[in-house]
Design an enzyme around this catalytic site. Structure first.
Site, short mmCIF file in Angstrom:
data_model
loop_
_atom_site.label_atom_id
_atom_site.label_comp_id
_atom_site.label_asym_id
_atom_site.label_seq_id
_atom_site.Cartn_x
_atom_site.Cartn_y
_atom_site.Cartn_z
N ASP A 246 0.80 -1.24 0.03
CA ASP A 246 0.10 -0.28 -0.06
C ASP A 246 0.55 1.14 -0.26
O ASP A 246 1.92 1.94 1.10
CB ASP A 246 -0.89 -0.71 0.93
CG ASP A 246 -1.81 1.01 1.52
OD1 ASP A 246 -2.68 1.06 0.79
OD2 ASP A 246 -1.62 2.38 2.01
N ASN B 252 -2.80 13.22 -3.50
CA ASN B 252 -3.87 13.31 -4.24
C ASN B 252 -4.18 14.69 -4.14
O ASN B 252 -4.58 15.38 -5.11
CB ASN B 252 -4.70 12.44 -4.46
CG ASN B 252 -4.95 11.13 -5.44
OD1 ASN B 252 -3.96 11.25 -6.74
ND2 ASN B 252 -5.55 10.41 -5.35
N HIS C 115 -5.51 14.54 -9.05
CA HIS C 115 -5.31 12.80 -8.87
C HIS C 115 -4.90 12.86 -10.74
O HIS C 115 -4.58 11.43 -10.39
CB HIS C 115 -7.20 12.89 -9.34
CG HIS C 115 -7.62 13.25 -8.47
ND1 HIS C 115 -7.75 11.89 -7.02
CD2 HIS C 115 -8.42 14.08 -7.19
CE1 HIS C 115 -8.32 12.62 -6.07
NE2 HIS C 115 -8.99 14.17 -5.94
N ASP D 139 -2.27 9.36 -10.72
CA ASP D 139 -2.51 8.44 -11.83
C ASP D 139 -0.96 8.03 -11.79
O ASP D 139 -0.76 6.99 -12.01
CB ASP D 139 -3.36 8.69 -12.46
CG ASP D 139 -5.17 8.81 -11.96
OD1 ASP D 139 -4.84 8.30 -10.65
OD2 ASP D 139 -6.05 9.04 -12.97
N GLU E 129 -4.67 1.88 -3.99
CA GLU E 129 -3.51 2.09 -3.88
C GLU E 129 -2.79 0.99 -3.87
O GLU E 129 -1.49 1.40 -3.20
CB GLU E 129 -3.14 3.42 -3.18
CG GLU E 129 -3.27 3.28 -2.19
CD GLU E 129 -4.26 3.72 -1.87
OE1 GLU E 129 -4.55 4.59 -0.17
OE2 GLU E 129 -5.63 4.03 -2.41
#
Length: 324
Positions: A190, A198, A203, A207, A232
């Site tokens: 994670d 973010n 965002h 990404d 994530e």
């Protein structure tokens, strides 16, 4: 296929609902566009799904693909058998014609029969050509179905296998390890503080960070199965690894990532260090995959609680010890 749309679960689901007439809203939307001679595109299909609130579920897509594949296989078999029959019939007719034409006397009735037979040969030749074309179309459709099947098991953003593919591979590798007396470790990784990435950079940047981490995990965990299993989080299967071996490999991947200072190349703005925490478990110690995943997840949260940017292994306590 007619509009050269990308093979994605969304496009496949909309096409299915339109052609099967199972969704009136989708039918009206697509009819309005095709009647105006405007082309259908991926962007238009996305807009239609948003206006009709249609989000094809993965389960529905896989069920549809399975039924479509079964239908295509039946058609393929019938077409192949028909082509062979037509070919044999045409050869037999040609042989009869050649034999009859070699005769010294041909009565009018036989001449008429030859004329009809020649016509039938011509028709069977035409039918065989049509079947050849149909066979080509069936092969093309099978290829499209295979592509859709792959798309249903792939994460569109990172191009890694998705959670469904991970679960299936976990079951496959576990069965193999139990049967062969092998080893299998599973891990959950994670990204640390991903929400702040973010919030701070947007965002789109988030990404790209996901894509970067996905590539790093894939490069540093060779001969392992790496998948994006949600948000994530990434799942990794390490067949042939003991827990200590898996710890070494994952920790090397973690260190390799944490030593990098990442910069957003589009904005030249520094993102800084990106790290991940990981938890792993020996699959063969647990009764099923979901129990092993839960153990790895608990190890992951232990890594989070004790400072992040580290790898922790699940503590397995045999049932006999619990009973004692």
């Amino acid at each position: 296929m007619a509009h050269d749309l990308s093979i994605t679960p969304l496009n496949f689901g909309l096409a299915h609902d339109y052609l099967a007439r199972t969704n009136r809203a989708v039918e009206l939307e697509i009819d309005a566009i095709t009647k105006s001679d405007d082309p259908l595109s991926d962007a238009v299909m996305l807009e239609i799904s948003q206006r009709t609130n249609l989000v094809p579920t993965a389960e529905a897509l896989l069920d549809m693909l399975k039924k479509a594949q079964e239908g295509v296989n039946v058609l393929d078999g019938l077409a192949t058998a028909s082509r062979i029959s037509v070919h044999m019939y045409g050869d037999a007719l040609r042989a009869d014609i050649n034999q009859a034409e070699r005769g010294k006397e041909v009565k009018p009735l036989v001449s008429k029969l030859l004329e009809l037979t020649s016509s039938m040969v011509s028709r069977t030749d035409k039918l065989q050509n049509e079947m050849d074309q149909n066979q080509s179309e069936i092969s093309r459709l099978k290829s499209k179905l295979d592509a859709a099947q792959r798309a249903a098991n792939k994460d569109a953003l990172t191009n890694l296998p998705n959670r469904r593919a991970f679960d299936a591979q976990l079951e496959h590798e576990a069965s193999k390890a139990f049967a062969d007396g092998g080893q299998l470790v599973l891990a959950i990784c994670d990204i640390d503080h991903f929400k702040s990435i973010n919030d701070t950079h947007g965002h789109d940047t988030g990404d790209r960070v996901l894509q970067f981490v996905a590539n790093q995990l894939k490069q540093n965990c060779r001969r392992c199965f790496v998948a994006r299993i949600g948000g994530e989080e990434f799942g990794i299967l390490l067949p042939g690894h003991s827990v200590p071996d898996a710890m070494v490999k994952l920790d090397a991947a973690r260190q390799n990532l944490s030593e990098r200072n990442i910069v957003n190349r589009r904005t030249e703005r520094a993102i800084g260090r990106v790290t991940f925490s990981a938890g792993l478990a020996d699959r063969l110690n647990y009764v099923d995959g979901s129990t092993a995943l839960k153990a790895a997840d608990e190890a992951l949260y232990l890594a989070k609680r004790t400072g992040r940017d580290r790898v922790c292994a699940a503590s397995f306590v045999p049932r006999s010890s619990i009973a004692e």
